[in-house]
Design an enzyme around this catalytic site. Structure first.
Site, PDB file in Angstrom:
ATOM      1  N   LYS A 175      -8.230  13.942   4.301  1.00  0.00           N
ATOM      2  CA  LYS A 175      -7.318  12.791   4.297  1.00  0.00           C
ATOM      3  C   LYS A 175      -6.299  13.037   5.391  1.00  0.00           C
ATOM      4  O   LYS A 175      -6.258  14.131   5.964  1.00  0.00           O
ATOM      5  CB  LYS A 175      -6.619  12.651   2.938  1.00  0.00           C
ATOM      6  CG  LYS A 175      -6.026  13.969   2.429  1.00  0.00           C
ATOM      7  CD  LYS A 175      -5.429  13.842   1.023  1.00  0.00           C
ATOM      8  CE  LYS A 175      -6.442  13.937  -0.102  1.00  0.00           C
ATOM      9  NZ  LYS A 175      -6.680  12.676  -0.762  1.00  0.00           N
ATOM     10  N   ARG A 176      -5.458  12.034   5.699  1.00  0.00           N
ATOM     11  CA  ARG A 176      -4.404  12.278   6.676  1.00  0.00           C
ATOM     12  C   ARG A 176      -3.539  13.455   6.214  1.00  0.00           C
ATOM     13  O   ARG A 176      -3.392  13.695   5.008  1.00  0.00           O
ATOM     14  CB  ARG A 176      -3.543  11.025   6.846  1.00  0.00           C
ATOM     15  CG  ARG A 176      -4.208   9.957   7.673  1.00  0.00           C
ATOM     16  CD  ARG A 176      -4.477  10.413   9.091  1.00  0.00           C
ATOM     17  NE  ARG A 176      -3.259  10.410   9.863  1.00  0.00           N
ATOM     18  CZ  ARG A 176      -2.939   9.512  10.785  1.00  0.00           C
ATOM     19  NH1 ARG A 176      -3.780   8.533  11.074  1.00  0.00           N
ATOM     20  NH2 ARG A 176      -1.805   9.583  11.449  1.00  0.00           N
TER      21      ARG A 176
ATOM     22  N   LYS B 106     -14.694   8.021  -3.744  1.00  0.00           N
ATOM     23  CA  LYS B 106     -15.949   8.376  -3.057  1.00  0.00           C
ATOM     24  C   LYS B 106     -16.488   9.696  -3.596  1.00  0.00           C
ATOM     25  O   LYS B 106     -17.687   9.839  -3.845  1.00  0.00           O
ATOM     26  CB  LYS B 106     -15.715   8.470  -1.545  1.00  0.00           C
ATOM     27  CG  LYS B 106     -15.354   7.125  -0.910  1.00  0.00           C
ATOM     28  CD  LYS B 106     -14.762   7.278   0.497  1.00  0.00           C
ATOM     29  CE  LYS B 106     -14.059   5.975   0.894  1.00  0.00           C
ATOM     30  NZ  LYS B 106     -13.168   6.136   2.055  1.00  0.00           N
TER      31      LYS B 106
ATOM     32  N   THR C 234      -8.522   6.408  -2.005  1.00  0.00           N
ATOM     33  CA  THR C 234      -9.867   5.835  -2.112  1.00  0.00           C
ATOM     34  C   THR C 234     -10.907   6.930  -1.890  1.00  0.00           C
ATOM     35  O   THR C 234     -12.027   6.836  -2.397  1.00  0.00           O
ATOM     36  CB  THR C 234     -10.085   4.700  -1.086  1.00  0.00           C
ATOM     37  OG1 THR C 234      -9.576   5.128   0.182  1.00  0.00           O
ATOM     38  CG2 THR C 234      -9.362   3.440  -1.512  1.00  0.00           C
TER      39      THR C 234
ATOM     40  N   HIS D  12       0.802  -1.231   0.000  1.00  0.00           N
ATOM     41  CA  HIS D  12       0.000   0.000   0.000  1.00  0.00           C
ATOM     42  C   HIS D  12       0.827   1.269   0.000  1.00  0.00           C
ATOM     43  O   HIS D  12       0.261   2.357   0.159  1.00  0.00           O
ATOM     44  CB  HIS D  12      -0.912   0.058   1.231  1.00  0.00           C
ATOM     45  CG  HIS D  12      -1.968  -0.980   1.265  1.00  0.00           C
ATOM     46  ND1 HIS D  12      -3.229  -0.790   0.735  1.00  0.00           N
ATOM     47  CD2 HIS D  12      -1.960  -2.226   1.761  1.00  0.00           C
ATOM     48  CE1 HIS D  12      -3.946  -1.878   0.924  1.00  0.00           C
ATOM     49  NE2 HIS D  12      -3.202  -2.777   1.541  1.00  0.00           N
TER      50      HIS D  12
ATOM     51  N   LYS E 138       0.824  14.579   0.469  1.00  0.00           N
ATOM     52  CA  LYS E 138      -0.563  14.827   0.048  1.00  0.00           C
ATOM     53  C   LYS E 138      -0.797  16.310  -0.261  1.00  0.00           C
ATOM     54  O   LYS E 138      -1.799  16.681  -0.842  1.00  0.00           O
ATOM     55  CB  LYS E 138      -1.531  14.333   1.109  1.00  0.00           C
ATOM     56  CG  LYS E 138      -1.512  12.801   1.287  1.00  0.00           C
ATOM     57  CD  LYS E 138      -2.449  12.356   2.389  1.00  0.00           C
ATOM     58  CE  LYS E 138      -2.314  10.885   2.748  1.00  0.00           C
ATOM     59  NZ  LYS E 138      -2.990   9.982   1.793  1.00  0.00           N
TER      60      LYS E 138
HETATM   61  C1  26W Z   1       4.111   0.880   9.995  1.00  0.00           C
HETATM   62  C2  26W Z   1       3.649   2.267   9.707  1.00  0.00           C
HETATM   63  C3  26W Z   1       2.684   2.273   8.592  1.00  0.00           C
HETATM   64  C4  26W Z   1       1.341   2.157   8.861  1.00  0.00           C
HETATM   65  C5  26W Z   1       0.430   2.171   7.821  1.00  0.00           C
HETATM   66  C6  26W Z   1       3.116   2.384   7.303  1.00  0.00           C
HETATM   67  C7  26W Z   1       2.215   2.394   6.273  1.00  0.00           C
HETATM   68  C8  26W Z   1       0.877   2.272   6.522  1.00  0.00           C
HETATM   69  C9  26W Z   1      -0.130   2.220   5.404  1.00  0.00           C
HETATM   70  C10 26W Z   1       0.397   1.287   4.340  1.00  0.00           C
HETATM   71  C11 26W Z   1      -0.441   3.559   4.881  1.00  0.00           C
HETATM   72  C12 26W Z   1      -1.718   3.558   4.069  1.00  0.00           C
HETATM   73  O1  26W Z   1      -2.804   3.622   4.619  1.00  0.00           O
HETATM   74  N1  26W Z   1      -1.609   3.528   2.732  1.00  0.00           N
HETATM   75  C13 26W Z   1      -2.742   3.875   1.897  1.00  0.00           C
HETATM   76  O2  26W Z   1      -3.430   2.710   1.486  1.00  0.00           O
HETATM   77  C14 26W Z   1      -4.588   3.051   0.751  1.00  0.00           C
HETATM   78  C15 26W Z   1      -5.342   1.771   0.463  1.00  0.00           C
HETATM   79  O3  26W Z   1      -4.658   1.007  -0.456  1.00  0.00           O
HETATM   80  C16 26W Z   1      -4.240   3.812  -0.505  1.00  0.00           C
HETATM   81  O4  26W Z   1      -5.431   4.204  -1.143  1.00  0.00           O
HETATM   82  C17 26W Z   1      -3.423   5.048  -0.172  1.00  0.00           C
HETATM   83  O5  26W Z   1      -2.984   5.671  -1.341  1.00  0.00           O
HETATM   84  C18 26W Z   1      -2.243   4.655   0.698  1.00  0.00           C
HETATM   85  O6  26W Z   1      -1.561   5.818   1.142  1.00  0.00           O
END
Ligand code: 26W
Length: 801
Positions: A536-537, A648, A644, A355, A542
Site C-alpha cells: 500500500k502507499r 483482495k 480495498t 475517502h 498505515k
Molecule cells: C489532494 C490530495 C489528496 C489526494 C488523494 C488527498 C486525498 C486523496 C485520497 C482521498 C486518498 C485515498 O486514496 N483514500 C483512500 O480511498 C480508498 C478508496 O475509498 C480507501 O479504501 C482508503 O482507505 C483511503 O485511504
C-alpha cells in the site's frame, strides 16, 4: 452480444491478429517484436468490444436511460489486454492462438505498461467501479484526465526511494480512441462583467479539452461503457488577439498552460498542497465533463430543469467538487436558468464520496487563489453559502463553505449534493461524528454508507487462475458475477481433498512469486515459508513502521534462540511514498536497511527474509495478492477510511492481521473472529490514549522487547556506516508517536505469535484461509455499485437477468 461468439473460432482470431500485424502495424511476422505482437493482439481483441460498446450506447439512447457520470481525478487501471480477454471469454482462445503463432501469451500481456493514472486506493476504486458498472449494465461514463505521465516510477538507491517519470504513452495506446469532435473550451482567471443584468465571465486564459475514449467491457461482454479522459490542448483564439496587440509573452501562455495541465498526475495522496495548477486541473476535468454532459442531455431533451431525471454525477472525493458551482454557472450563465432554479437541479444530480478523514488531506483553497483562478465561481460559492446559511440556520455556530479566507471543498461538496457517502461502516460513522457533525444535524438523511468493494474478475479470476479453477470445479461456474456464491465453498472446507487442492493452488502461486522475486530482487525465498505481505502507499498512519519493528524483534528473538521451532517467514513490503513526504521516505530507507542486514545473516537463514520489490503497482499487486498467506492491515484505528487491498487478500485466501479500522471491521464480521488476527486499540481508545502526553514513553518502558528493538536501530545496527541515521526516527517514536506504534506494539507481537501457532497447524490454517475466500462475497464491487445505483443514483440496470 453473445460472448462465446461462435463466429470467433481460433482461426478467425488468428486471421485478425495477422491482419492487424500486417495492415495496422505494417510488420512481417518474422520481424515482429513482442511489442508488435501485443499491438496486433490488442487490436484484434479490441475489435470484439466494438459491438457490445455500440449496442450499449445505442440502447441507452433508445431507451432514454438515466446515465451515471463518475468524475475522478484518478483512474488506476493497470493493464487492459488480459482483463478484456477474460471479460470477453476469449482468454483460453487467445492463449492458444498466440501459441500457434509461436508467441507466449503471458509475455505478451506482461509487455503492456500499466495505466497508472492514480495514486492508490481512490484511483483503483474508480477502476473497479468502471468494471462493475459495465458488468451490471449500468449506463455510465467515467471522466478523468489523460495524464501524459502517470504515477512516478520508484527505484531504490542505497535503500532510498528515487522517483523517475512514468511514460506510459511513449508507446502507442491501442485502447483509446481520439474524439477530436468532442472538444470544449475551459477558461481560467479573468473577470466577471454584468451585461443586460446578467453576470458574464470573461476568462483571461483558455484551453481546449479534447476527449480520448477507452471502452470498458463488463463480464461476458454483455455491456460496455466509456472512460472519457480529457487531454489539454492550446486554443489559438486568444493567442492571436494578444499577439496582434504585441503582447508576445502572454500570447504563448495558453500553449504553456495547456501543455502543463494534463502533463502529470499529482503524486500526493493524503497531503493536500494548495497549488494553483492542481486547482486548474480539477476545474479542467470538471468543466469539460459537465459541458459534455449538458451537450448530451440537450441533444435528447429540452428542459434542463429535468436534468436529474436523466443524469447522476458522482464526485470521487472533493477533487471535482467545483462541479457544484460550475453546474450552476453553466445552467445560469449559459442556459438562462435562474440561480434558484439551478441550485436544486445541481443538488439533485450530484453525489459526493468522502475517502479520507485525515485533516491534512481535506482540500481548502485560499479565497485569494480560488477567486483569482475562478472569479465567477467565487461569486457562486458565496451565493450558495448565503443561501445555505439562511435556509438552514445553525446553532451554536454556522459551519459554512467560506471560512477564515478559505473555500472548504468538503463543505461545498456536502451542501451541493443530495447524498454524501463514506466508504465503510466505521468510516461513515466517523464522517458523521467528526467530519461533518453540524451539517449532519442539519441534513440528517444525507450521509449514507457504501462499503467499498473490488472486482472479482480482475482480482480473483484473472490474478489467481489456480484458485479460480478450483472454485469453478467445486461450485460450478457463475460465481464471477454473483460472488455470494462463494459461500458454496463452506461445506467443502471440512473435506481434506478440497483443503489439499486449496493448499496446492496457493503453493503454485507462491512458487511463481518466489521465482519472480528471485529474478527481480535477487533474493531466494522458500515457498514453504509464510508469506506475510504489506502493500500500500507508505504512510505513517498505515504503520509500515510497526511491521518493520516487529520484524526486528523477530530477528532478535530468532538469533537468541534459533532452535525454538520458528515458522519460516518472508516479510514482503511494497509501496511508494509521496516524493515530498520525508518521514515516509525514512521508513522506506529503514525497511531496506533492515532487509539488507537480516537477509545476509547466516544465523537466521530461511527463518526470516525481508523483501521490498521496487515500484509497486497494479500489476505487482496481481502477483503478490494471490501468493500471500497473511494480509497486513495494521493502520491506527480511525485512520484508514476503508482499504480495498484488505478485500483482495481476503478473496485470495489470506487471513488478515489487523486493527478495527476501515473495512477490516466488516471483514472481521463476515469471516468470524476465529479467522482473523485482531489486535490493537479501537478508534475510541486511540483518541483517549492520545490525551496522555506520555503514552509512547510509558508503552515503551513497559516493553523490554520494544526497547531492544529501538536500541538496535538507534545504535546503528542497520546503518553501520552511519550510526545516527535513525536517531530522529527513534526519538519520534519515544516522544511523539502520533500513530501509536508503541501502544500497539506488544499486542501486535502477540497477534503475530498467534499467526505462527495457527500456521503450524496445517488443517487449521487451511480452513481459515479457505473460509476467507468463501466469506468474501460481500466485498465484490458489484455489491457496492448496486448500492450506489439504488440509494444514490436512482439508476436501473439495462440488463435483464
Ligand atoms: C489532494 C490530495 C489528496 C489526494 C488523494 C488527498 C486525498 C486523496 C485520497 C482521498 C486518498 C485515498 O486514496 N483514500 C483512500 O480511498 C480508498 C478508496 O475509498 C480507501 O479504501 C482508503 O482507505 C483511503 O485511504
Amino acid at each position: 452480444m453473445p460472448v462465446n461468439d461462435q463466429s470467433l473460432t481460433p482461426n478467425v482470431l488468428k486471421t485478425d491478429v495477422m491482419r492487424h500485424l500486417t495492415f495496422t502495424l505494417g510488420k512481417d511476422a518474422p520481424h515482429a517484436s513482442l511489442y508488435d505482437w501485443r499491438m496486433a493482439l490488442s487490436y484484434a481483441i479490441r475489435d470484439r468490444i466494438m459491438e457490445p460498446w455500440f449496442a450499449s450506447t445505442r440502447r441507452t439512447w433508445e431507451e432514454d436511460r438515466k446515465r451515471v457520470y463518475y468524475l475522478s481525478m484518478e483512474f488506476l487501471i493497470g493493464r487492459i489486454l488480459e482483463d478484456a480477454t477474460i471479460n470477453l471469454g476469449l482468454h483460453e482462445m487467445a492463449e492458444r492462438t498466440m501459441a500457434e503463432l509461436g508467441q507466449d501469451f503471458k509475455a505478451i500481456v506482461g509487455d503492456e505498461p500499466d495505466a497508472a493514472l492514480g495514486n492508490g486506493g481512490l484511483g483503483r476504486l474508480a477502476a473497479c467501479f468502471m468494471e462493475s458498472m459495465a458488468t451490471l449494465g449500468c449506463p455510465a461514463y467515467g471522466y478523468g484526465i489523460r495524464y501524459e505521465h502517470g504515477l512516478f516510477r520508484q527505484r531504490f538507491e542505497g535503500g532510498q526511494q528515487v522517483e523517475t517519470p512514468e511514460d506510459w504513452l511513449s508507446q502507442r495506446n491501442p485502447w483509446e480512441f481520439d474524439r477530436p469532435e468532442a472538444t470544449y473550451i475551459v477558461g481560467f482567471k479573468g473577470h466577471v462583467e454584468t451585461r443586460d443584468g446578467r453576470e458574464v465571465w470573461v476568462p483571461a486564459e483558455t484551453v481546449k479539452a479534447s476527449a480520448h475514449d477507452t471502452p470498458v467491457v463488463g463480464w461476458q461482454g454483455r455491456w460496455a461503457n466509456t472512460l472519457r479522459l480529457w487531454g489539454a490542448e492550446p486554443t489559438t483564439l486568444f493567442d492571436l488577439e494578444r499577439f496582434n496587440r504585441g503582447d508576445y509573452t502572454a500570447a504563448a501562455e495558453p500553449e504553456t498552460l495547456a501543455r502543463t495541465l494534463s502533463r502529470v498526475l499529482y503524486p500526493d495522496d493524503t497531503t493536500y498542497q494548495g497549488k494553483e495548477l492542481r486547482l486548474k486541473q480539477e476545474f479542467f476535468l470538471t468543466s469539460a465533463a459537465l459541458q459534455d454532459i449538458l451537450r448530451r442531455f440537450k441533444s435528447g431533451h429540452g428542459d434542463l430543469r429535468a436534468l436529474s431525471r436523466h443524469v447522476a454525477i458522482q464526485m470521487n472525493d472533493t477533487h471535482p467538487a467545483i462541479a457544484g458551482p460550475e453546474l450552476i454557472r453553466l445552467l445560469v450563465d449559459e442556459h438562462g436558468l435562474s440561480f434558484d432554479e439551478a441550485l436544486p437541479v445541481a443538488q439533485e444530480c450530484l453525489g459526493y464520496t468522502n475517502h479520507t478523514l485525515l485533516p491534512e488531506a481535506l482540500e481548502r483553497w485560499a479565497t485569494f487563489t480560488f477567486g483569482n483562478v475562478l472569479p465567477r465561481h467565487m461569486q457562486i460559492v458565496e451565493r450558495i453559502d448565503g443561501w445555505h446559511r439562511r435556509t438552514f440556520p445553525a446553532r451554536p455556530h454556522y459551519v459554512g463553505i467560506v471560512k477564515h479566507h478559505e473555500v472548504r471543498m468538503g463543505e461545498l461538496a456536502f451542501i451541493m449534493s443530495h447524498k454524501v457517502n463514506g466508504v465503510s461502516a466505521l468510516h461513515t460513522d466517523l464522517v458523521k461524528a467528526n467530519l461533518f457533525p453540524e451539517l449532519d444535524r442539519l441534513h440528517p438523511e444525507k450521509i449514507v454508507n457504501q462499503t467499498n468493494g473490488v472486482t472479482p474478475r480482475r482480482w480473483l479470476k484473472m490474478a489467481n487462475a489456480p484458485l479460480a479453477r478450483l472454485i469453478g470445479e467445486t461450485i460450478g461456474e457463475g460465481w464471477e458475477d454473483d460472488l455470494d456464491r462463494l459461500k458454496g465453498l463452506e461445506p467443502h472446507v471440512k473435506d481434506q481433498g478440497f483443503l489439499g487442492a486449496f493448499d496446492a493452488a496457493k503453493r503454485q502461486n507462491k512458487v511463481t512469486l518466489s521465482n519472480w522475486l528471485g529474478a527481480e530482487c535477487g533474493v531466494k525465498v522458500s515457498p514453504d515459508a509464510l508469506f506475510d505481505v504489506q502493500v500500500k502507499r507508505i504512510h505513517e498512519y498505515k504503520r509500515q513502521l510497526l511491521n518493520i519493528l516487529e520484524t526486528v524483534a523477530r530477528w532478535q528473538a530468532i538469533r537468541a534462540n534459533p532452535d525454538a521451532g520458528w515458522v519460516p517467514r518472508v516479510k514482503i513490503f511494497g509501496g511508494k511514498s509521496a516524493p515530498g513526504y520525508a518521514v515516509a521516505k525514512e521508513i522506506i530507507h529503514l525497511i531496506n536497511d533492515v532487509a539488507a542486514v537480516i537477509n545476509a545473516d547466516p544465523l537466521v537463514g530461511d527463518l526470516l527474509k525481508v523483501i521490498y520489490p521496487a515500484n509497486y503497482n497494479v500489476s505487482m499487486a496481481e502477483r503478490l495478492v494471490p501468493a500471500a498467506d497473511l494480509s497486513e492491515q495494521i493502520s491506527t484505528a480511525g485512520k484508514e477510511a476503508s482499504g480495498t487491498g484488505n478485500m483482495k487478500f481476503m478473496m485470495n485466501g489470506a487471513p488478515t492481521i489487523g486493527t478495527l479500522d476501515g473495512a477490516n471491521v466488516e471483514i472481521l464480521q463476515e469471516v468470524g473472529r476465529e479467522n482473523f488476527f485482531l489486535f490493537g486499540l479501537t478508534a475510541e481508545e486511540v483518541m483517549k490514549r492520545r490525551e496522555d502526553p506520555d503514552h509512547a514513553r510509558k508503552a515503551i518502558e513497559a516493553s523490554q522487547i520494544m526497547q531492544n528493538v529501538l536500541q538496535a536501530i538507534a545504535e546503528g545496527q542497520f546503518s553501520p556506516g552511519q550510526a545516527d541515521r535513525y536517531h530522529g526516527l527513534v526519538h519520534r517514536v519515544w516522544h511523539h508517536d502520533y500513530f501509536l506504534v508503541a501502544s500497539d506494539f506488544d499486542a501486535y507481537l502477540a497477534a503475530q505469535a498467534e499467526v505462527d501457532a495457527a500456521y503450524k497447524d496445517r488443517a487449521r490454517w487451511l480452513t481459515m484461509a479457505a473460509l476467507n475466500t468463501a466469506r468474501s462475497g460481500f466485498f465484490s464491487s458489484d455489491r457496492t455499485i448496486r448500492g450506489y445505483m439504488k440509494e444514490i443514483w436512482g439508476v436501473e440496470s439495462a440488463l435483464q437477468d
